[in-house]
Design a protein around this motif. Structure first.
Motif, PDB file in Angstrom:
ATOM      1  N   UNK A 248       0.818  -1.211   0.000  1.00 52.54           N
ATOM      2  CA  UNK A 248       0.000   0.000   0.000  1.00 52.54           C
ATOM      3  C   UNK A 248       0.854   1.263   0.000  1.00 52.54           C
ATOM      4  N   UNK A 249       1.983   1.222   0.705  1.00 51.12           N
ATOM      5  CA  UNK A 249       2.841   2.402   0.786  1.00 51.12           C
ATOM      6  C   UNK A 249       3.558   2.704  -0.528  1.00 51.12           C
ATOM      7  N   UNK A 250       3.576   1.733  -1.447  1.00 50.58           N
ATOM      8  CA  UNK A 250       4.279   1.932  -2.717  1.00 50.58           C
ATOM      9  C   UNK A 250       3.376   2.511  -3.799  1.00 50.58           C
ATOM     10  N   UNK A 251       2.082   2.646  -3.505  1.00 44.21           N
ATOM     11  CA  UNK A 251       1.113   3.036  -4.533  1.00 44.21           C
ATOM     12  C   UNK A 251       1.126   4.553  -4.740  1.00 44.21           C
ATOM     13  N   UNK A 252       1.220   4.963  -5.998  1.00 45.20           N
ATOM     14  CA  UNK A 252       1.115   6.378  -6.353  1.00 45.20           C
ATOM     15  C   UNK A 252      -0.161   6.595  -7.157  1.00 45.20           C
ATOM     16  N   UNK A 253      -0.734   7.783  -7.030  1.00 41.42           N
ATOM     17  CA  UNK A 253      -2.019   8.092  -7.648  1.00 41.42           C
ATOM     18  C   UNK A 253      -1.882   9.293  -8.581  1.00 41.42           C
TER      19      UNK A 253
ATOM     20  N   UNK B 275       5.139  -0.122  -8.238  1.00 45.64           N
ATOM     21  CA  UNK B 275       6.282  -0.700  -8.957  1.00 45.64           C
ATOM     22  C   UNK B 275       6.328  -2.222  -8.830  1.00 45.64           C
ATOM     23  N   UNK B 276       6.685  -2.863  -9.936  1.00 47.30           N
ATOM     24  CA  UNK B 276       6.911  -4.307  -9.954  1.00 47.30           C
ATOM     25  C   UNK B 276       8.410  -4.540  -9.743  1.00 47.30           C
ATOM     26  N   UNK B 277       8.793  -5.504  -8.926  1.00 45.13           N
ATOM     27  CA  UNK B 277      10.233  -5.761  -8.737  1.00 45.13           C
ATOM     28  C   UNK B 277      10.929  -6.013 -10.063  1.00 45.13           C
ATOM     29  N   UNK B 278      12.074  -5.389 -10.251  1.00 46.34           N
ATOM     30  CA  UNK B 278      12.847  -5.586 -11.476  1.00 46.34           C
ATOM     31  C   UNK B 278      14.310  -5.283 -11.196  1.00 46.34           C
TER      32      UNK B 278
END
Length: 704
Positions: A547-552, A621-624
């Motif tokens: 949840x903390x990684x989500x940007x809007x 973000x997806x891990x990469x």
């Protein structure tokens, strides 16, 4: 144990895969697409990746942390008529919504079809009128129930549609986005009367104004959901049996990834799944190399796709064009024509034509030796000398020059009274001109100067043809990324988890308003955005996002009152509360965008403005891996160049030929030259030169 990040893209001719390890090294793999079993083509590329690393397939897949995927399943199902038969339920009196349509007869047609005025007709309706039933109910614009839902009428309609062969049900009542009570009750009745039929509600899938667009998009989504689910389930099961432990993600038309379970509900949002990957990859690599304005050009086996990156961001569209239907779903803006390496050349009434018909993966161009007898662009490239018959797909497929010559001679040269070489160059000239015209439509016709953009050329055939169509546009640089042949797959691997939520809640300002925030209260806008943000965040968390990684990102669709077409304006205040200055600034940016598109002074603020739809885009973000080694050559590469005759400008001339392992950082290559990489061929024109940059990209420029 090493960790891998994998992305694949299934195209009409080839399946592309990139495998990125934890150190940022990128492996590129291609195989022929298997139309009847798309997962087989993906597994073929993964077998090559495993062998290159000295492990078996199961071991490789067991170490994959993220597997992202782009697909043409929904697109092909719709274009080939393999979608499920839809039964449509609408408000009484509005059953002809799809038949009446909106738009022009030319939507979705190429230039040749548009010229045939006698046969220029409206497209077939997405749902035949006989498969549409009207039910008694009415909700007004404010969401008030004017006429209660007649449940007996609904039961009659459901039984009638089932008896006529409906496989799925779509429900699009007139004002359901303002009050979804009646649609939800219709779904309950369908479950009672015909539980075997899946249901898509417009109020859940697309709660926005515009009855035609909402009805069309809901019906298309309903028809595609079973097809996509069956294919994705098979795809995931095949990969799981082969050893994949992480659940795969799917690329959406908006440029973001979603879980298979989530995207199945929004099948229509995947119709541009593959092409948008290349735009995202170009944005990613362009930002790294300092190119914030980019024209993306993707020439594959079947089509040529063009997109734009402006100031570091991909240009978006409020709609998605598939075939001749315009769906009310946001997508990365990509325009396409039938111009690929597999495009078939023919002579009609003495005129040479190329495409849009394609030879596809089976039987493919004549030179593939798989049964194809009609000449294609790939056959012309081979006859002209641009392609090395021994080095196609890294030597895994030997091209047959004689078959290519015979096909061109039989179907083009002899009917047109040309030599085989002249006919082949004619094929190449026509396809290059068609591609350049499409780029002009995306740039010049939208008010952009091509000389302000770098061209990114990718796809299996883009690097071979870009020296021609790019130079014709006057763009200062043509960049062939080292990922060119698998660029869309690479872009899919660069994408983030994305969820889009939107709703129509029309709000207007009175004519002559100057204080727009007074008529569009910031707290009212905030309440709507907060509701959408909560839903998007919930879905991303359910998909595994932190949840903390989500940007809007919040935006509105806005127009002048009494007008039809809308523009999207993004609010740049993050997730904070809006102020009156933010709202007034939003309207000012709308006016600026409007006059930028339609001309200075075209805005008419005296008439007032109207917000039609609110939208929130949530990303996580997806891990990469951080890319550190994209190139497959080193600074100590070298070796003497070879030459090969190439038919160019009506004559044979010698071209310098280099292999990928002969390139090094900072190397300059004078044209006419051909660079044979393991998975694609790059051509540098006779009046051009190219520089190899630190990432391994080839930067082509016209000599001063």
């Amino acid at each position: 144990m090493p960790t891998y990040y994998v992305a694949s893209d299934i195209g009409g001719t080839f399946t592309d895969t990139v495998v990125i390890d934890q150190d940022g090294n990128v492996g590129r793999y291609k195989s022929s697409t298997v139309p009847d079993n798309p997962a087989e083509g993906v597994l073929d590329t993964l077998v090559d990746a495993a062998q290159e690393r000295g492990v078996d397939l199961e071991e490789l897949l067991g170490q994959v942390e993220v597997f992202a995927h782009g697909t043409t399943i929904a697109t092909n199902a719709m274009l080939e008529g393999r979608a499920r038969r839809v039964g449509l339920i609408q408000t009484r009196g509005f059953g002809d919504t799809l038949t009446i349509m909106r738009g022009f007869k030319s939507i979705g047609l190429d230039e040749e079809d548009i010229k045939r005025f006698r046969t220029l007709v409206k497209q077939p309706t997405a749902v035949p009128r006989a498969m549409t039933e009207e039910v008694t109910e009415r909700v007004d614009y404010a969401g008030r129930v004017v006429c209660p839902l007649d449940e007996d009428d609904v039961r009659r309609a459901v039984r009638a549609l089932r008896d006529r062969g409906a496989e799925v049900i779509a429900v699009a009542l007139l004002w359901s986005f303002a009050n979804d009570e009646h649609e939800r009750r219709v779904a309950e009745i369908v479950a009672e009367e015909a539980p075997e039929l899946g249901v898509t509600l417009s109020s859940e899938f697309l709660p926005r104004i515009g009855e035609y667009e909402r009805t069309l998009t809901t019906a298309v989504n309903a028809s595609l959901r079973p097809v996509l689910k069956t294919s994705l389930d098979s795809f995931e099961n095949t990969l799981t049996r082969a050893g994949l432990r992480s659940g795969p993600l799917l690329m959406q038309s908006n440029g973001g990834l979603a879980t298979f379970s989530e995207v199945e509900k929004r099948a229509a949002a995947t119709v541009m799944s593959g092409p948008v990957g290349g735009v995202i990859a170009s944005q990613f690599l362009g930002t790294r190399s300092g190119h914030r304005n980019v024209v993306t050009t993707d020439m594959g086996g079947t089509s040529f796709d063009v997109g734009l990156v402006l100031d570091g961001l991909p240009v978006m569209s409020n709609t998605t064009l598939i075939g001749r239907d315009e769906l009310a779903l946001p997508s990365v803006a990509v325009r396409a024509i039938g111009a690929g390496a597999g495009s078939i050349a023919s002579v009609r009434n003495g005129v040479l034509q190329v495409g849009p018909e394609s030879a596809g993966a089976r039987p493919g161009p004549a030179c593939y030796g798989r049964g194809g007898e009609r000449p294609t662009v790939a056959d012309a490239d081979l006859v002209l000398g641009y392609l090395n018959p021994e080095n196609f797909l890294g030597g895994r497929l030997t091209l047959d020059v004689e078959r290519a010559r015979t096909a061109i001679e039989t179907h083009v040269a002899r009917p047109a009274g040309l030599s085989v070489e002249a006919a082949a160059e004619g094929i190449k000239t026509i396809v290059d001109s068609r591609m350049a015209d499409l780029v002009r439509q995306v740039t010049v016709e939208q008010g952009y100067d091509p000389t302000d953009f770098a061209v990114f050329a990718y796809g299996g055939a883009g690097p071979l043809h870009a020296f021609s169509y790019g130079a014709e546009l006057g763009c200062p640089q043509i960049i062939v990324p080292i990922t060119a042949s698998v660029h869309s797959a690479f872009g899919i691997g660069c994408s983030d988890l994305t969820m889009v939520e939107e709703i129509s809640q029309p709000m207007q300002t009175p004519p002559g308003t100057t204080d727009h925030a007074g008529a569009l209260p910031p707290e009212t806008l905030d309440a709507t955005f907060d509701e959408l943000a909560a839903r998007a965040t919930r879905d991303l968390v359910a998909a595994g996002a932190d949840k903390d990684s989500i940007s809007l990102v919040r935006s509105v669709e806005i127009r002048f009152r009494a007008q039809i077409h809308v523009l999207t304006v993004t609010l740049d205040t993050g997730a904070g509360a809006l102020t009156a200055a933010d709202v007034n600034g939003m309207v000012e940016r709308f006016v600026e965008q409007y006059e930028g598109r339609f001309g200075k002074g075209a805005a008419f603020l005296e008439g007032g403005v109207e917000i039609t739809t609110f939208r929130v885009v949530a990303t996580s973000p997806v891990p990469r891996a951080e890319l550190t080694a994209v190139a497959d050559h080193s600074a100590v590469a070298g070796g003497s160049a070879a030459t090969r005759p190439v038919f160019s400008g009506g004559t044979w001339r010698d071209a310098t030929v280099l292999r990928g392992d002969q390139l090094h950082d900072g190397m300059t290559i004078d044209g006419l030259a051909i660079v044979e990489l393991a998975d694609t061929t790059v051509v540098i024109g006779p009046d051009q030169d190219a520089v190899v940059d630190g990432a391994g990209d080839l930067v082509i420029q016209t000599r001063a």
